[in-house]
Design a protein around this motif. Structure first.
Motif, short mmCIF file in Angstrom:
data_model
loop_
_atom_site.label_atom_id
_atom_site.label_comp_id
_atom_site.label_asym_id
_atom_site.label_seq_id
_atom_site.Cartn_x
_atom_site.Cartn_y
_atom_site.Cartn_z
N UNK A 116 27.42 28.57 36.72
CA UNK A 116 28.68 29.06 36.13
C UNK A 116 29.45 29.90 37.12
N UNK A 117 28.75 30.83 37.77
CA UNK A 117 29.44 31.72 38.71
C UNK A 117 30.09 30.92 39.83
N UNK A 173 42.76 19.23 44.06
CA UNK A 173 42.76 20.69 44.11
C UNK A 173 42.99 21.32 42.74
N UNK A 174 43.86 20.71 41.96
CA UNK A 174 44.11 21.25 40.61
C UNK A 174 42.83 21.21 39.79
N UNK A 175 42.10 20.11 39.88
CA UNK A 175 40.84 19.99 39.13
C UNK A 175 39.80 20.96 39.70
N UNK A 176 39.74 21.04 41.00
CA UNK A 176 38.79 21.94 41.67
C UNK A 176 38.98 23.38 41.19
N UNK A 177 40.25 23.75 41.04
CA UNK A 177 40.54 25.12 40.69
C UNK A 177 40.35 25.39 39.20
N UNK A 178 40.66 24.41 38.36
CA UNK A 178 40.73 24.70 36.93
C UNK A 178 39.55 24.28 36.07
N UNK A 179 38.82 23.25 36.48
CA UNK A 179 37.81 22.69 35.56
C UNK A 179 36.68 23.68 35.27
N UNK A 180 36.19 24.35 36.30
CA UNK A 180 35.06 25.26 36.11
C UNK A 180 35.33 26.33 35.08
N UNK A 181 36.54 26.89 35.11
CA UNK A 181 36.90 27.93 34.16
C UNK A 181 37.23 27.31 32.80
N UNK B 20 28.29 20.23 42.71
CA UNK B 20 29.55 20.81 42.24
C UNK B 20 29.68 22.25 42.74
N UNK B 21 28.57 23.01 42.64
CA UNK B 21 28.60 24.40 43.09
C UNK B 21 28.88 24.47 44.59
N UNK B 22 28.27 23.56 45.35
CA UNK B 22 28.52 23.54 46.80
C UNK B 22 29.98 23.24 47.09
N UNK B 23 30.53 22.30 46.33
CA UNK B 23 31.93 21.93 46.50
C UNK B 23 32.84 23.15 46.28
N UNK B 270 37.29 40.81 50.22
CA UNK B 270 36.69 41.79 49.32
C UNK B 270 36.72 41.38 47.86
N UNK B 271 37.85 40.79 47.45
CA UNK B 271 37.97 40.40 46.04
C UNK B 271 37.01 39.26 45.71
N UNK B 272 36.91 38.29 46.62
CA UNK B 272 36.01 37.15 46.39
C UNK B 272 34.56 37.65 46.35
N UNK B 273 34.24 38.63 47.20
CA UNK B 273 32.87 39.14 47.24
C UNK B 273 32.54 39.94 45.98
N UNK B 274 33.55 40.64 45.45
CA UNK B 274 33.30 41.47 44.26
C UNK B 274 33.25 40.64 42.99
N UNK B 275 33.90 39.49 43.05
CA UNK B 275 34.10 38.69 41.85
C UNK B 275 32.85 38.42 41.01
N UNK B 276 31.71 38.01 41.59
CA UNK B 276 30.56 37.66 40.73
C UNK B 276 30.13 38.79 39.81
N UNK B 277 30.41 40.04 40.22
CA UNK B 277 29.98 41.17 39.39
C UNK B 277 30.84 41.34 38.14
N UNK B 278 32.07 40.86 38.21
CA UNK B 278 32.97 41.05 37.07
C UNK B 278 33.20 39.77 36.30
N UNK B 279 32.53 38.73 36.78
CA UNK B 279 32.76 37.39 36.26
C UNK B 279 32.67 37.31 34.74
N UNK B 280 31.69 38.03 34.16
CA UNK B 280 31.45 37.88 32.72
C UNK B 280 32.66 38.34 31.89
N UNK B 281 33.41 39.30 32.43
CA UNK B 281 34.57 39.78 31.67
C UNK B 281 35.65 38.72 31.58
N UNK B 282 35.76 37.93 32.66
CA UNK B 282 36.80 36.90 32.65
C UNK B 282 36.43 35.78 31.69
#
Lengths: 308, 293
Positions: A116-117, A173-181, B20-23, B270-282
């Motif tokens: 998810x992350x 790119x649109x799918x890459x950016x939006x699908x996960x969320x 997918x995660x790697x992508x 910095x924002x990308x690095x901090x992101x995982x910690x706040x992810x749940x709120x989003x």
């Protein structure tokens, strides 16, 4: 037993003063930055110039609208905007539902969290950063794709001046950016399903695929409908960042990357206020009609799913 | 037999998600790796995922004259934290007011707000009003004011506040608390999840925004990080200006491609690095948004 009405009214007004003050900042903000621009749309029917201002500029009626719809640009812009939006809505919904269903199959907490992350990460970065990623891939002299093509013994591709690749690039790119969320909302809907339904289906001999088609999909169908309806109003809108940042505003790509939003922005920079305000007004008016229209339609068919 | 088939299909799903995660992650690694490459390698072999030679000259170049970057950071921080604070204050107050039973203007105010959700003036009329009436063009204060109140946020706050037991507020009222005290002492402390969600989305949105700056700011002193990055990527002129202010390192080619990416890493990293910690709120914010107000 009741108090004299006049006194009650006074108490009520006095009691409401603090509440009114609390609403004041929001109310004033909305007046200045939402309502005043609404009345500012009159410039679409005028020939705006800075000296005379909004009120003083001369009226021209529907001249700007006529000019726009008679130009070649109108057809191109409408085609690009509508086709991209319809494609993004349909493909996006399909992929989001698919990923949500697959995500639901993951039972390990650690793996779930890691996946998810990572998949929602692209959603949280700006389009400017995406443009950097695009540049790293597509730059004609130093881009990674051209380096790979060279290694394979193929010719360089001038990505930023070849329109034919961009419908695919933009979609990816649109799918890459939006699908996960986007899949999270469907995933949340799936989590609400009563687990015993699956157990019962399993006892009845339904395999996993059958369970998905007859339990998972029907349960998230209302969510799919609501989100589809909500997206209809934005069909003339579009993600400005995608169309502006990723192609780096390259003029050679306009035939396939120019949409109403980017066209309106260029009107702002070139100072053609009135004619582009007319296009903006057209865009917003269509959006409003579509939103209200679909909502009315849904209200008739299934009041549960209506927005308001 | 059945067991082994079960493992197979789960394995495929895991495989799908790993790819997918790697992508999603590798493109960021690419940006970082380019910033650590040497300009010579980039010019001759193109960008690559693994730097041929580890090279810090782009970063050294930036840190010799970090003014542009520091200024961008100050503007972005001002906008992200100042703007979000003002935003949360104004929408929580309004949401609280219309959540109260005693509120007499609930209905008209709700309609007043609802209209702003569906009817828009558009970019151009908004631009003309903001610059000619309010003189917000090239005005740093616009970063604070922009997005101060949104109808949608107010409705979410109202819905959340309505769920708080009325007896808590009534007892405070009997003790003589004012409306403002009740909001800050009782309602807000009980609404941490929704406040946290809006705070993080507000900060992130302002952090990532380039459009306000692009439309309204012309003085480089008012450029925020994102717009600065956009200029560096797209305008050779801006890059040249940036490099002229930097003293060139001795006997080294001035890095230009790697410099772009080093700037990008320093500004967005910095924002990308901090992101995982706040992810749940989003993720929570997504679901909050789905609730019909």
């Amino acid at each position: 037993m009741t108090k004299p009405p006049k006194n009650a009214l006074r108490t009520r007004i006095v009691n409401n003063i603090p509440l009114a003050i609390m609403c004041l900042p929001a109310a004033i903000y909305m007046f200045c930055f939402c309502y005043m621009p609404m009345f500012g749309v009159v410039i679409a029917f005028k020939d705006y110039n800075y000296v005379d201002g909004i009120l003083g500029s001369p009226w021209v009626g529907f001249e700007h609208f006529k000019f726009f719809f008679e130009s070649n640009e109108a057809a191109l812009l409408l085609r690009n905007t509508i086709l991209y939006n319809v494609l993004f809505i349909l493909l996006g919904t399909f992929l989001k539902v698919l990923v949500a269903i697959l995500l639901y199959e993951i039972t390990s907490r650690v793996a779930l969290k890691a996946y998810q992350t990572s998949i929602i990460l692209p959603n949280f970065i700006s389009w400017v950063l995406v443009a950097y990623i695009g540049y790293a891939l597509f730059s004609s002299e130093t881009g990674m794709l051209n380096a790979i093509l060279n290694n394979l013994g193929k010719q360089d591709i001038q990505w930023y001046s070849e329109p034919k690749y961009w419908p695919y690039i933009l979609t990816i790119f649109e799918m890459w950016k939006g699908v996960g969320m986007g899949c999270i909302i469907y995933y949340a809907a799936l989590m609400a399903v009563d687990k015993s339904l699956y157990e019962a289906a399993e006892i009845d001999g339904a395999n996993r695929f059958k369970q998905i088609t007859s339990i998972s999909i029907p349960t998230i169908l209302p969510t799919i409908c609501i989100l589809l309806i909500m997206s209809v109003g934005g069909i003339l809108g579009g993600d400005f960042g995608l169309f502006f940042q990723l192609p780096r505003n390259s003029g050679a790509l306009y035939p396939v990357t120019d949409v109403i939003s980017t066209y309106v922005y260029r009107g702002l920079t070139s100072g053609e206020m009135s004619s582009t305000a007319a296009i903006g007004l057209f865009q917003n008016a269509v959006g409003l009609v579509l939103t209200l229209g679909t909502n009315l339609f849904v209200k008739k068919v299934n009041p549960e799913n209506a927005m308001f | 037999m059945k067991k082994s088939r079960f493992i197979n299909y789960k394995t495929f799903i895991h495989l799908f998600f790993i790819l997918y995660a790697l992508l999603c992650i590798v493109p960021f690694l690419l940006v970082v790796s380019i910033s650590f490459s040497s300009e010579y390698d980039v010019v001759n072999y193109g960008f690559s995922l693994i730097p041929k030679h580890f090279d810090l000259s782009a970063y050294k170049q930036i840190f010799k004259a970090p003014d542009t970057l520091v200024n961008g950071y100050l503007v972005t921080l001002f906008s992200a934290f100042g703007g979000t604070t003002l935003n949360i204050l104004s929408v929580s107050m309004a949401g609280y007011a219309i959540s109260r039973d005693t509120c007499a203007f609930k209905k008209p105010f709700t309609i007043y707000m609802l209209i702003t959700m569906f009817v828009h003036g558009g970019l151009i009329p908004g631009y003309i009003i903001d610059t000619t009436v309010f003189h917000l063009g090239d005005n740093i204060l616009y970063y604070l004011i922009n997005g101060m109140a949104g109808a949608y946020q107010i409705f979410v706050f109202r819905t959340f506040f309505s769920g708080i037991p009325k007896s808590l507020i009534e007892s405070a009222q009997l003790d003589g608390a004012t409306e403002l005290q009740m909001l800050f002492k009782i309602t807000i402390p009980l609404s941490k999840p929704v406040i946290a969600t809006f705070t993080f989305t507000g900060i992130l949105g302002r952090w990532n925004d380039y459009s306000l700056c692009m439309y309204y700011m012309t003085d480089p002193k008012n450029y925020n990080l994102q717009y600065m990055l956009q200029q560096i990527l797209n305008e050779a002129q801006f890059l040249k200006m940036l490099k002229d202010t930097m003293p060139a390192l001795e006997d080294v080619v001035v890095p230009s491609e790697t410099l772009k990416f080093a700037m990008c890493v320093l500004a967005a990293g910095p924002m990308v690095a901090l992101f995982p910690f706040f992810q749940k709120y989003f993720a929570k914010g997504m679901v909050v948004g789905a609730v019909k107000g």
